[in-house]
Design an enzyme around this catalytic site. Structure first.
Site, PDB file in Angstrom:
ATOM      1  N   SER A 108       0.846  -1.191   0.000  1.00 25.69           N
ATOM      2  CA  SER A 108       0.000   0.000   0.000  1.00 25.69           C
ATOM      3  C   SER A 108       0.875   1.232   0.000  1.00 25.69           C
ATOM      4  O   SER A 108       2.080   1.161   0.257  1.00 25.69           O
ATOM      5  CB  SER A 108      -0.896   0.006   1.231  1.00 25.69           C
ATOM      6  OG  SER A 108      -0.097   0.248   2.374  1.00 25.69           O
ATOM      7  N   LYS A 109       0.246   2.357  -0.257  1.00 27.97           N
ATOM      8  CA  LYS A 109       0.990   3.616  -0.343  1.00 27.97           C
ATOM      9  C   LYS A 109       1.771   3.900   0.934  1.00 27.97           C
ATOM     10  O   LYS A 109       2.868   4.415   0.885  1.00 27.97           O
ATOM     11  CB  LYS A 109       0.011   4.762  -0.588  1.00 27.97           C
ATOM     12  CG  LYS A 109      -0.295   4.918  -2.045  1.00 27.97           C
ATOM     13  CD  LYS A 109      -0.901   6.283  -2.311  1.00 27.97           C
ATOM     14  CE  LYS A 109      -1.489   6.298  -3.690  1.00 27.97           C
ATOM     15  NZ  LYS A 109      -2.895   6.591  -3.727  1.00 27.97           N
ATOM     16  N   ARG A 110       1.173   3.549   2.054  1.00 27.04           N
ATOM     17  CA  ARG A 110       1.822   3.817   3.326  1.00 27.04           C
ATOM     18  C   ARG A 110       3.159   3.092   3.443  1.00 27.04           C
ATOM     19  O   ARG A 110       4.070   3.532   4.115  1.00 27.04           O
ATOM     20  CB  ARG A 110       0.913   3.343   4.468  1.00 27.04           C
ATOM     21  CG  ARG A 110       0.189   4.470   5.155  1.00 27.04           C
ATOM     22  CD  ARG A 110      -0.653   3.984   6.313  1.00 27.04           C
ATOM     23  NE  ARG A 110      -1.219   2.656   6.137  1.00 27.04           N
ATOM     24  CZ  ARG A 110      -0.836   1.594   6.830  1.00 27.04           C
ATOM     25  NH1 ARG A 110       0.116   1.680   7.709  1.00 27.04           N
ATOM     26  NH2 ARG A 110      -1.418   0.428   6.628  1.00 27.04           N
ATOM     27  N   LYS A 111       3.262   1.935   2.772  1.00 24.67           N
ATOM     28  CA  LYS A 111       4.455   1.108   2.937  1.00 24.67           C
ATOM     29  C   LYS A 111       5.520   1.408   1.889  1.00 24.67           C
ATOM     30  O   LYS A 111       6.406   0.611   1.665  1.00 24.67           O
ATOM     31  CB  LYS A 111       4.060  -0.354   2.855  1.00 24.67           C
ATOM     32  CG  LYS A 111       2.933  -0.691   3.776  1.00 24.67           C
ATOM     33  CD  LYS A 111       3.274  -1.855   4.661  1.00 24.67           C
ATOM     34  CE  LYS A 111       2.249  -2.080   5.724  1.00 24.67           C
ATOM     35  NZ  LYS A 111       0.916  -2.336   5.210  1.00 24.67           N
ATOM     36  N   GLY A 112       5.366   2.496   1.200  1.00 22.58           N
ATOM     37  CA  GLY A 112       6.382   2.809   0.196  1.00 22.58           C
ATOM     38  C   GLY A 112       5.713   3.091  -1.125  1.00 22.58           C
ATOM     39  O   GLY A 112       4.493   3.176  -1.205  1.00 22.58           O
TER      40      GLY A 112
END
Ligand code: GLU
Length: 450
Positions: A213-217
């Site tokens: 996901s976006k949060r993870k990179g």
């Protein structure tokens, strides 16, 4: 029996920038189609009017083309409403679907109309190329909705109609779509279409095994492009995320991968998207570039990074730094970081020296001064044609070996770079030239003697 021409689809929903998962889906479809002599349909699944945008569609097209992928036909679902309405009307006329007036889910005080499929409620089994037979009892699905109105079809209906009318033979997609398949098969059967082959591959996960996901990179292909990842490297990496070619090779161009590709070889368990591994792939491609290619790849990034720092860019000097840059990086954005951290400043401007750091750890200032003076004299005597890293090394090596390499070379290296870590002094001196080299040695001697 005549064999049907193989046809696959890239069916992204343009509700976000091109995701690496979309790119991976496309690469797998591409390799399969090319291997089988088939064709490819790009289908922009833009029926979600609120979330779909032209900008996202353009980005997906752009990034897939940048990766080197191409297709034979292009469609946009929003332009195909009459086709969907016609097929839907046929279902209604045959009483396989019906209009239902019911309270809105969002606001029960309002009555809305939806079109529902009459679900025969049977068990559906389909054979998945990757996962084998999969059976679902569809009773629980009830009479599920297939359109908001006769002219406003929902996703399952459009996918099924398009796959059938476009002649799609193989639906190759992520396993998050497995649970959609029984619904889609029920719609296919109601419309009298034949069933395509299915292959659902495992999704790839973030390093901590959770959903990417976006949060993870970075999940957008564009951000890898902007960092300077090479399209061939990203393509190669994505293709091998969850697939091992029989030869076991890793660095392969698209034609080599196509030659070895077989859907049956896709792994059954989820792959992990590993940035370090992607960087390794990129590095392999960087190493294979010829000098011109590398200069074109690295110098624009080097120039803008230096200018951003307020250093003036010197093309001749930068050209001499190419091999050093190449050793230093996996991907072009590493140059930016190295420059921002000041790793290259001393090539362009005189370093500020801390007298305490000039001698190596085991020596005194007096010894450093003596060694620097020797170096100054030796380097003054070298002929212009011997002013190369090799020539400079030759002039100092015997002395350094006799006196202690650390004791001699550390002060020289520090005098030239002002940094604890840098390339060796021979290389630095050869790049900055004799005049700067001698001036920097003099500066070090001056601060030491003060
Ligand atoms: N448009 C769908 C998506 O982006 C894919 C549909 C399909 O593969 O059947 O998730």
């Amino acid at each position: 029996m005549s064999l049907k021409a193989i046809k696959v689809r890239f069916p992204p929903s343009p509700t976000g920038y091109c995701h690496v998962g979309t790119a991976r889906m496309a690469v797998l479809n591409y390799m399969f189609a090319k291997k089988m002599g088939g064709t490819i349909v790009f289908r922009s699944e833009d029926t979600d009017r609120e979330r779909s945008t032209k900008e996202f569609e353009e980005d997906i097209v752009h990034e897939l083309k940048w990766l080197g992928l191409e297709w034979d036909e292009f469609y946009r679902q929003s332009e195909r409403t009459p086709t969907y309405t016609r097929e839907l009307q046929r279902l209604i006329d045959e009483d396989k679907a019906y209009l239902s007036k019911e309270p809105s889910k969002k606001d029960p005080s309002i009555e809305v109309e939806v079109v529902r499929l009459r679900n025969p409620g049977k068990s559906i089994t389909f054979t998945d190329i990757i996962r084998g037979d999969i059976t679902f009892d569809t009773t629980e699905l009830g009479d599920f909705a297939i359109a908001r109105a006769v002219d406003d079809p929902l996703y399952h209906l459009t996918v099924v109609i398009d796959d059938a009318l476009m002649g799609i033979t193989h639906v190759i997609r992520g396993e998050d779509h497995i649970s959609n398949t029984p619904r889609q098969i029920l719609i296919q059967e109601a419309l009298g279409y034949s069933r395509p082959e299915y292959a659902h591959f495992p999704l790839h996960l973030a390093a901590d095994k959770s959903k990417l996901s976006k949060r993870k990179g970075d999940v957008a292909v564009r951000s890898y492009r902007e960092k300077g990842f090479l399209p061939e490297a990203l393509l190669n990496y994505l293709a091998m995320l969850g697939w091992t070619p029989p030869s076991g090779r890793e660095i392969m161009n698209i034609d080599e991968m196509i030659a070895e590709f077989d859907l049956h070889d896709l792994h059954k368990s989820a792959a992990v998207f590993d940035l370090e591994k992607l960087r390794w792939f990129n590095r392999q491609y960087v190493e294979r570039m010829n000098e011109d290619e590398f200069a074109q790849y690295a110098l624009p990034v080097f120039k803008s990074a230096l200018e951003e720092k307020g250093n003036s860019y010197d093309e001749r000097l930068a050209g001499k730094l190419l091999s050093l840059l190449r050793e230093r990086i996996d991907v072009a954005s590493d140059i930016k970081e190295a420059v921002a951290e000041g790793e290259f400043d001393f090539f362009f401007i005189k370093p500020t020296l801390d007298p305490a750091r000039i001698p190596d750890k085991k020596s005194e200032a007096g010894a450093a001064l003596k060694h620097l003076s020797f170096a100054r004299d030796a380097l003054t005597e070298i002929s212009d044609s011997a002013w190369t890293a090799e020539g400079i090394k030759d002039a100092l090596w015997e002395y350094a070996t006799a006196e202690g390499r650390g004791a001699v070379l550390w002060p020289l290296r520090y005098a030239l770079s002002g940094r604890d870590k840098s390339p060796d002094p021979f290389l630095i001196a050869s790049i900055i030239g004799r005049e700067s080299t001698l001036a920097r040695i003099d500066d070090a001697r001056t601060v030491l003697a003060a």
